[in-house]
Design a protein around this motif. Structure first.
Motif, short mmCIF file in Angstrom:
data_model
loop_
_atom_site.label_atom_id
_atom_site.label_comp_id
_atom_site.label_asym_id
_atom_site.label_seq_id
_atom_site.Cartn_x
_atom_site.Cartn_y
_atom_site.Cartn_z
N LEU A 148 49.12 40.91 39.97
CA LEU A 148 49.12 40.02 38.80
C LEU A 148 47.72 39.56 38.43
O LEU A 148 47.37 39.49 37.25
N THR A 149 46.90 39.27 39.43
CA THR A 149 45.55 38.77 39.16
C THR A 149 44.73 39.77 38.35
O THR A 149 44.12 39.42 37.33
N SER A 150 44.73 41.03 38.78
CA SER A 150 43.96 42.04 38.05
C SER A 150 44.53 42.27 36.65
O SER A 150 43.79 42.53 35.70
N THR A 151 45.85 42.14 36.52
CA THR A 151 46.48 42.31 35.21
C THR A 151 46.06 41.20 34.25
O THR A 151 45.77 41.46 33.08
N LEU A 152 46.03 39.97 34.74
CA LEU A 152 45.64 38.85 33.89
C LEU A 152 44.15 38.90 33.55
O LEU A 152 43.74 38.54 32.44
N LEU A 153 43.33 39.35 34.52
CA LEU A 153 41.91 39.52 34.24
C LEU A 153 41.68 40.55 33.14
O LEU A 153 40.76 40.44 32.34
N ARG A 154 42.54 41.56 33.13
CA ARG A 154 42.47 42.59 32.09
C ARG A 154 43.02 42.07 30.78
O ARG A 154 42.49 42.36 29.70
N ALA A 155 44.09 41.29 30.85
CA ALA A 155 44.80 40.87 29.64
C ALA A 155 43.95 40.01 28.72
O ALA A 155 43.99 40.18 27.50
N PHE A 156 43.18 39.08 29.29
CA PHE A 156 42.45 38.16 28.42
C PHE A 156 41.40 38.86 27.55
O PHE A 156 41.46 38.76 26.32
N PRO A 157 40.44 39.60 28.12
CA PRO A 157 39.42 40.22 27.26
C PRO A 157 39.99 41.28 26.32
O PRO A 157 39.55 41.39 25.17
N VAL A 158 40.96 42.06 26.79
CA VAL A 158 41.53 43.13 25.96
C VAL A 158 42.24 42.54 24.74
O VAL A 158 42.01 42.95 23.60
N ASN A 159 43.10 41.57 24.97
CA ASN A 159 43.87 41.00 23.87
C ASN A 159 43.05 40.06 23.00
O ASN A 159 43.32 39.94 21.80
#
Length: 275
Positions: A222-233
């Motif tokens: 989940l941590t890596s997914t959320l780290l990815r989610a913020f800048p991408v979106n």
């Protein structure tokens, strides 16, 4: 800048974070790149058309329009993610890497189709639907609510940071609402690599996963997914909003010289849904 360029930038930024859950930062990136044009066109096209049918721009309608977009794009998203998962799984657990089974994402899908038919290519479709339908609903709803709350007016000097924040938080909210389903979807799509199927159904996958790893299995990665989610979106939503806003202003000519009217932020938030 068109939607393909925006989407491609998003994948290049976010794919390494997504792949950290497996191995190899850019393994399997061909499949997301291949489906970007269709995904962007479907999501924003369906969302925009649904908003026009619903008429009034409200958070509830944004949720419904986003859910409709999420449902339709599963036709492309599910096979695309299956190929990405299978590409990422190549060589996993092997001391000495053997010859790659799949040359690229398209070759992966072709080989799966030859072995398992349409059912194989659409493995994980039900869990993808369960994830994407509410996930995209929350995605557009959160962006709408946040941009309204932050007051993203065209003449606001902090409009761009606000749009970036709203887009990033919308991505995080979407993933938090659906991440456990994504864990199960990924396991079902990875199942069968090596010729052995471990799970007989969605429920069986849930049971086995909880029994072996406990309920924390639903937060793994989940941590890596959320780290990815913020800048991408943040990048995706802000870029689409600004590009379409300025494009419309150019078409309207002198309209960009007019002072902003109260409540004009609603026009900005409608931009992503008009693609």
């Amino acid at each position: 800048m068109d939607m393909l360029s925006v989407g491609a930038a998003g994948v290049l930024v976010g794919h390494p974070f997504d792949t950290v859950k497996l191995s190899g930062l850019y393994k399997g990136i061909g499949s997301p790149m291949m489906g970007l044009t269709f995904i962007n066109a479907i999501v924003f096209g369906v969302q925009g058309n649904t908003m026009r049918l619903l008429g009034q721009d409200t958070p509830t309608h944004q949720f419904l329009a986003g859910a409709a977009a999420g449902t339709i794009q599963c036709v492309i998203c599910c096979p695309m993610e299956l190929a990405k998962t299978r590409m990422q799984m190549q060589g996993t657990g092997e001391k000495k890497p053997s010859k790659k089974l799949y040359k690229n994402s398209l070759d992966c899908l072709v080989r799966i189709y030859r072995r398992e038919g349409l059912w194989g290519v659409n493995r994980g479709m039900l869990t993808t639907l369960i994830r994407e339908t509410p996930g995209f609903g929350v995605y557009f709803w959160a962006y709408d609510v946040l941009t309204r709350s932050l007051g993203c007016e065209p003449d606001n000097r902090y409009m761009i940071p606000k749009l970036l924040f709203a887009g990033g938080m919308a991505g995080i909210a979407s993933w938090l609402s659906t991440y456990p389903v994504d864990v199960i979807k990924s396991r079902l799509q990875a199942d069968g690599v090596g010729g052995v199927n471990q799970y007989s159904s969605i429920a069986d996958c849930v049971r086995q996963s909880v029994r072996k790893e406990g309920y924390m299995v639903f937060t793994r990665g989940l941590t890596s997914t959320l780290l990815r989610a913020f800048p991408v979106n943040a990048t995706t939503f802000a870029t689409v909003t600004l590009v379409l806003m300025y494009a419309r202003r150019s078409e309207e000519g002198l309209s960009d010289c007019e002072p902003a009217q109260p409540g004009h932020h609603t026009q900005i938030k409608q931009q992503p849904s008009s693609l």
